[in-house]
Design an enzyme around this catalytic site. Structure first.
Site, PDB file in Angstrom:
ATOM      1  N   LYS A 159      37.588  43.482  50.501  1.00  0.00           N
ATOM      2  CA  LYS A 159      38.563  42.432  49.953  1.00  0.00           C
ATOM      3  C   LYS A 159      39.183  43.233  48.540  1.00  0.00           C
ATOM      4  CE  LYS A 159      39.091  37.698  48.595  1.00  0.00           C
ATOM      5  NZ  LYS A 159      40.355  38.044  47.727  1.00  0.00           N
ATOM      6  N   ASP A 175      41.335  43.585  45.537  1.00  0.00           N
ATOM      7  CA  ASP A 175      41.778  42.543  44.205  1.00  0.00           C
ATOM      8  C   ASP A 175      42.945  43.004  43.703  1.00  0.00           C
ATOM      9  OD1 ASP A 175      41.857  40.777  42.363  1.00  0.00           O
ATOM     10  OD2 ASP A 175      40.324  41.417  40.935  1.00  0.00           O
ATOM     11  N   GLU A 187      35.639  43.369  44.955  1.00  0.00           N
ATOM     12  CA  GLU A 187      35.721  41.851  44.887  1.00  0.00           C
ATOM     13  C   GLU A 187      34.904  41.124  46.008  1.00  0.00           C
ATOM     14  OE1 GLU A 187      38.942  38.603  44.247  1.00  0.00           O
ATOM     15  OE2 GLU A 187      39.640  40.069  45.294  1.00  0.00           O
TER      16      GLU A 187
END
Length: 328
Positions: free
Chosen positions: A43, A45, A189
């Site tokens: 994930k 950021d 993240e």
């Protein structure tokens, strides 16, 4: 005509498919033949963008809100040349990487909203962005929206997009815990889990994609508070917190999210007996009309990380720490 049908006919209408927040699938969640059901990605950021590449090499980036972000990131213009005349619509995230190769949203903020060509070019040298590509929705006049995630990712890999400011990182199948541990160690993240059989549904939040963030727990010292608005008038809308360092108490941000009404009333009573005439923080606090207090209360908060200016990101109140608090 359905949204996906319009998107298939006109690539300019494609909007990003969205993930739902939730826990990662269990590693034993598999198909009857034992094969994996889920893929796992980092994930990132950054800023989500749909990237349109025309057959003449022109590149256009559109944000989730539908805004044209192309002028902000001139260093991405040469991506089109690498595709060698192929027209495509890709999904990705624009990030700025720190010295350790991790996304730093604070650095990216210096690039956001800048459209002046000279300034954008200068910032491209100082804080170059990296475009992380993780999906392919349209290629050479053909919609890939109805293809599976695995098929789309294979088509993306076949494009061979790799350059100084863009890449298409791989994914892993069926090892969610390993992905979780690796991204936690790497300082990312979180993790996005995507069902391998999932189709691309533009603009919709689908349970076939799940996002799970890593959260950090931090003990902070309360040095002040800011009054709430409306129904919170007279109560702390947010507390101003810091960390004890050799140079003094360093302000690291304001925390208001996650507090219950009862906790706000309790805090108002506690803070009311330890007022202070001036700031206890060694560095400036950019909060209007703060109320200062003696730095005796310790709170536990969760955060998603730190900005480049060493301020907490997405802080959420958890609780007071009476075992660490000094009111006497």
């Amino acid at each position: 005509m359905a949204t996906s049908d319009r998107s298939a006919a006109d690539p300019a209408l494609i909007r990003p498919m969205l993930a739902v927040p939730g826990p990662l699938p269990a590693d034993d969640e598999r198909a009857p033949d034992g094969s994996a059901l889920w893929a796992y990605e980092v994930k990132w950021d950054g800023v989500r963008c749909v990237v349109e590449v025309a057959s003449d090499g022109a590149v256009r980036l559109t944000t989730r809100a539908g805004n044209d972000a192309t002028p902000r990131y001139p260093e991405l213009a040469s991506l089109g040349a690498q595709l060698g005349g192929r027209a495509a619509v890709l999904d990705g995230e624009v990030v700025v990487l720190d010295a350790k190769g991790r996304p730093d949203f604070g650095l990216l903020q210096r690039r956001m909203g800048v459209t002046n060509p000279r300034r954008a070019a200068r910032l491209a040298v100082e804080y170059p962005v990296h475009l992380v590509l993780f999906d392919l929705m349209w290629l050479d006049g053909t919609s890939l929206l109805g293809r599976t995630y695995r098929e789309r990712r294979a088509a993306l890999a076949a494009l061979g997009v790799s350059g100084p400011n863009w890449s298409a990182p791989g994914y892993i199948e069926g090892h969610g815990q390993e992905a979780w541990d690796a991204t936690l160690r790497g300082g990312f993240e979180g993790v996005v889990a995507k069902r391998l059989s999932s189709r691309y549904t533009p603009g919709l939040r689908s349970p076939d994609w799940r996002k799970t963030k890593h959260l950090l727990t931090v003990d902070v010292i309360i040095g002040g508070w800011a009054e709430g608005r409306g129904g919170l008038a007279g109560l702390p809308g947010a507390v101003l917190v810091g960390l004890a360092e050799p140079e003094g108490l360093r302000y690291v941000g304001a925390v208001g999210s996650g507090m219950s009404e009862r906790e706000r009333h309790d805090l108002a009573r506690y803070l009311g007996v330890i007022p202070r005439g001036g700031s206890p923080f060694a560095n400036p606090v950019d909060v209007p009309a703060p109320h200062w207090v003696e730095p005796r209360l310790v709170a536990e908060i969760t955060i998603s990380g730190w900005t480049s200016g060493r301020v907490v990101r997405q802080p959420v109140w958890h609780r007071l720490r009476p075992d660490l608090t000094r009111l006497g």
